[in-house]
Design an enzyme around this catalytic site. Structure first.
Site, short mmCIF file in Angstrom:
data_model
loop_
_atom_site.label_atom_id
_atom_site.label_comp_id
_atom_site.label_asym_id
_atom_site.label_seq_id
_atom_site.Cartn_x
_atom_site.Cartn_y
_atom_site.Cartn_z
CE1 TYR A 16 17.83 4.91 -53.58
CE2 TYR A 16 17.12 5.54 -51.37
CZ TYR A 16 18.08 5.54 -52.36
OH TYR A 16 19.28 6.17 -52.16
CB SER A 255 23.48 10.60 -56.31
OG SER A 255 22.65 11.15 -55.32
CE LYS A 256 15.43 8.63 -52.93
NZ LYS A 256 15.28 8.45 -51.49
NE ARG A 257 19.08 11.34 -50.53
CZ ARG A 257 17.92 10.98 -50.02
NH1 ARG A 257 16.83 11.69 -50.28
NH2 ARG A 257 17.82 9.93 -49.24
#
Length: 557
Positions: A16, A255-257
């Site tokens: 991504y 962050s993506k998380r």
RNA sequence: GGCCCUGUCGUUUAACGGUUAGGACACGGCCCUUUCAAGGCCGCGAUACGGGUUCGAUUCCCGUCAGGGUCACCA
């Protein structure tokens, strides 16, 4: 001799494209283009456990969509390839050999737990950890001895233990480090594979990178990279460490998380809600892993404009002056310079991004708005593509961002309508919505014009308020229906309808609100929408009458 | 913990020794208005703290504090 400006963005194939990564790529791109140089894409796939091609595609697609085009790299090649680190192992091996020969690196046979012990001892004694080099091997013989003990070796840098290093950073100025605080970092693993820092330095040189522009988190890693370069006898590139993009309302790296955490920010939640609403209607998956505002796909799928995202991201850490904010990509190129780059981390503000999107959308020529909205109407089932490369296709991902002009379309609920009429209707709707469409997917909020006239849905609240509980309005509506019926089809324009309406309310001695809301619900099923008379014109006389009659019948029944 | 970076309205930024510390987004109010948007006007709101240097510090220096990054056989 003038050296060419060459910058690079070096993503690892993670599947991504992170919004922070885009910001870094953008600055690399802008700096290169501003100075007539080249922007290069290199793939950091030294960690080979991943499926590179599959994990790389979304990143390439995202950059292309944004218009951040690379002059050399995957798909376009270039004179200094290959541009995949996994294909450059011979160069890394040569570098490691040279480092070993020059005494700038050594083979090390320490076991991880032994190293860990030394580290803990250092912490306990409150001193900086410095590896004892007890298991360092400098000769073949020493290597064999350790191997006989069942140890496996790595190659470590033999870092200087005294002196200072000054990095001349284009953004931060001079940054000083003590060599003694640097560790003997591994550069080649026991399995023979190479560590990023080694690969990075070798590649930057081979690919003739003149300016290493990257996020600030790499500043602390720079000394070891400089050590490698200097030991190899390579000239140093110029460094520019950008502030990173932080979480909404915080200074922590985005962050993506952490989507759950960001969702507590109301602006962020709003962005997600809108995007999800659109994605759901066009049949896209909305799992947090692939659909979230930290990932570029989110914006593409929701219908944002690349230029809006670029504009916002450019302003996140860069400013021209005290007033200019609205820039098109080519303006960014001509205006960009490190002078305007900030030093402190900038947090991602979804509301401001959205504001830029609104501005760029409002300045979009209506033809392009048209070309961008078709995809949503087709994917959501309102339109069908009759001919051309997308004929019969309905899946969002099979449809283009911009539909080719002239693609013949049919209206699902009105199959009898000719393609020219469908196109005219959609163009009219887009004109009528004015600046109400903020992202392309917002067209789905105005599908009342594409509904069947005898069965379009009625908003319950509006229906009750404006019709069921307002018999006076219904009486007026009945009467006004006859006036509408008397208008010729040619005269059925918003100007003359408005004049008709105004005459009517004057005659009845009432205020517009006493009839217009009822009329809106009857004609569109909704309590809100575009200008009433524009809406009636778009529907046309016959459709308007059918709709009013249906509603009147429902009220009587 | 060591090292490094950063610190102006809620957010993003401007001011590179002298300004009533400016703009944008967000927020609040008013106006416009057939709804929803948009637009217009007004308002709220910041130099982290303490010392210096200077006639004068947001700006230069030192310290404190706070936030962040980095210290992997990840990238």
């Amino acid at each position: 001799m003038t050296t060419e400006i060459r910058t690079r963005f070096a993503p690892s194939p993670t599947g991504y494209l992170h919004i922070g990564g885009v910001r870094t790529a953008l600055f690399c791109y802008l700096f290169a283009k501003k100075n007539g140089g080249k922007f290069i894409l290199r793939i950091d796939d030294t960690d080979q456990t991943r499926n590179v091609e599959e994990a790389l595609q979304p990143i390439l697609d995202g950059l292309k969509w944004l218009g951040i085009d690379w002059d050399e790299g995957p798909g376009v090649g270039g004179p200094y390839g290959p541009y995949y680190q996994s294909q450059r192992n011979d160069k890394y091996q040569a570098a490691v050999d040279k480092l070993l020969e020059g005494g700038f690196a050594y083979r090390d046979y320490a076991r991880p737990e032994e190293l860990q012990q030394e580290r803990e001892a250092a912490v306990a004694a409150k001193r900086t950890f410095v590896y004892s080099r007890r298991w360092a091997a400098y000769t073949e013989e020493e290597c064999r001895k350790f191997e006989a003990e069942g140890r496996s070796g790595v190659v470590r840098l033999k870092m200087p233990r005294e002196g200072k290093l000054v990095i001349h950073d284009l953004i931060r100025g001079d940054v000083e480090f003590d060599w003694a605080t640097e560790q003997d970092h591994v550069i080649q693993r026991a399995d023979g594979s190479f560590i990023y820092h080694l690969a990075n330095v070798v590649d930057d040189h081979d690919i003739r990178i003149s300016h290493v522009i990257r996020a600030e988190e790499h500043l602390s890693n720079t000394p070891r990279q400089i050590f490698i370069a200097q030991s190899l006898g390579l000239p140093l590139p110029q460094y520019a460490h950008l502030p990173f993009v932080a979480e909404p309302g915080s200074k922590t790296k985005l962050s993506k998380r952490k989507l759950d955490k960001y969702l507590k920010n109301s602006d962020f939640a709003k962005l997600v809600r809108q995007g999800t609403g659109i994605a759901d209607r066009v049949g896209l998956e909305t799992t947090a892993d692939g659909f979230n505002p930290v990932i570029v796909d989110f914006y593409r799928q929701t219908g944002y404009l690349p230029e809006a995202i670029l504009n916002y991201l450019a302003l996140l850490g860069w400013a021209l002056d005290d007033k200019s904010e609205y820039f098109m990509p080519n303006e960014l190129i001509s205006l960009f310079s490190f002078d305007g780059v900030t030093k402190s981390a900038a947090s991602f503000d979804p509301a401001k991004l959205f504001a830029f999107q609104e501005k760029h959308m409002n300045n979009l020529p209506s033809d392009e708005k048209y070309a961008r909205t078709v995809r949503y109407l087709v994917a959501a089932g309102w339109l069908k593509v009759l001919d051309g490369p997308y004929a019969g296709k309905t899946a969002f991902n099979e449809l283009p961002d911009l539909f080719p002009a002239g693609t013949p379309l049919a209206l699902t609920r009105h199959p009898e309508m000719a393609p020219e009429s469908v196109a005219a209707l959609l163009k009219g709707v887009i004109a009528g919505t004015g600046d109400r469409i903020k992202v392309s997917g917002d067209i789905l909020d105005f599908v009342e014009f594409f509904e069947g006239d005898g069965d379009f849905p009625l908003d319950e609240k509006a229906w009750n308020k404006r019709l069921v509980s307002d018999p006076a309005a219904v009486g007026l509506l009945k009467e006004f229906r006859e006036r509408l019926a008397a208008v010729s089809a040619a005269e059925y324009t918003h100007e003359s309808l408005e004049a008709l309406f105004m005459g009517f309310i004057e005659e009845k001695q009432i205020k517009p609100a006493q009839l217009i809301h009822a009329l809106r619900v009857a004609a569109t099923g909704k309590g809100v929408g575009i200008g009433m008379f524009e809406a009636l014109e778009l529907l046309g006389r016959e459709r308007t009458l059918k709709r009013i009659d249906r509603v009147l019948a429902l009220l009587n029944g």
